[in-house]
Design a protein around this motif. Structure first.
Motif, PDB file in Angstrom:
ATOM      1  N   ALA A  23      33.306  31.344  41.515  1.00  0.00           N
ATOM      2  CA  ALA A  23      34.332  31.068  42.521  1.00  0.00           C
ATOM      3  C   ALA A  23      34.769  32.331  43.240  1.00  0.00           C
ATOM      4  N   LEU A  24      34.838  33.437  42.513  1.00  0.00           N
ATOM      5  CA  LEU A  24      35.302  34.693  43.108  1.00  0.00           C
ATOM      6  C   LEU A  24      34.149  35.594  43.553  1.00  0.00           C
ATOM      7  N   PHE A  49      34.125  28.757  31.344  1.00  0.00           N
ATOM      8  CA  PHE A  49      35.257  29.099  32.195  1.00  0.00           C
ATOM      9  C   PHE A  49      35.002  30.402  32.943  1.00  0.00           C
ATOM     10  N   ILE A  50      34.534  31.422  32.223  1.00  0.00           N
ATOM     11  CA  ILE A  50      34.255  32.719  32.849  1.00  0.00           C
ATOM     12  C   ILE A  50      33.176  32.573  33.914  1.00  0.00           C
ATOM     13  N   ASN A  51      32.146  31.788  33.644  1.00  0.00           N
ATOM     14  CA  ASN A  51      31.098  31.565  34.643  1.00  0.00           C
ATOM     15  C   ASN A  51      31.653  30.900  35.896  1.00  0.00           C
ATOM     16  N   TYR A  52      32.520  29.905  35.730  1.00  0.00           N
ATOM     17  CA  TYR A  52      33.131  29.248  36.890  1.00  0.00           C
ATOM     18  C   TYR A  52      33.979  30.236  37.692  1.00  0.00           C
ATOM     19  N   VAL A  53      34.766  31.039  37.016  1.00  0.00           N
ATOM     20  CA  VAL A  53      35.603  32.031  37.703  1.00  0.00           C
ATOM     21  C   VAL A  53      34.729  33.031  38.448  1.00  0.00           C
ATOM     22  N   ASN A  54      33.683  33.538  37.794  1.00  0.00           N
ATOM     23  CA  ASN A  54      32.792  34.495  38.439  1.00  0.00           C
ATOM     24  C   ASN A  54      32.119  33.900  39.671  1.00  0.00           C
ATOM     25  N   ARG A 110      34.933  29.163  26.646  1.00  0.00           N
ATOM     26  CA  ARG A 110      35.289  30.429  27.301  1.00  0.00           C
ATOM     27  C   ARG A 110      34.187  30.892  28.239  1.00  0.00           C
TER      28      ARG A 110
END
Length: 58
Positions: A38-39, A31-36, A28
């Protein structure tokens, strides 16, 4: 991973359920680090900077 490496957490008393929970939390967070990233999300917590030795001794 060797057999000994796979059994290491069990040798210190972690159950299979606890191991799955640890793996889920790590996945988790990744995943959150990748989303942060990317966005380009701004981190809302303050940045912690290490103290220099003089400040730490005071």
């Amino acid at each position: 991973m060797t057999r000994r490496g796979a059994n290491g957490p069990r040798e210190v008393g972690l159950t299979d359920i606890e191991l799955v929970e640890v793996i889920a939390h790590v996945a988790r967070n990744i995943f959150i680090n990748y989303v942060n990233e990317a966005l380009d999300v701004t981190v809302e917590r303050p940045i912690v900077r290490p103290l220099d030795r003089q400040t730490a001794q005071q």
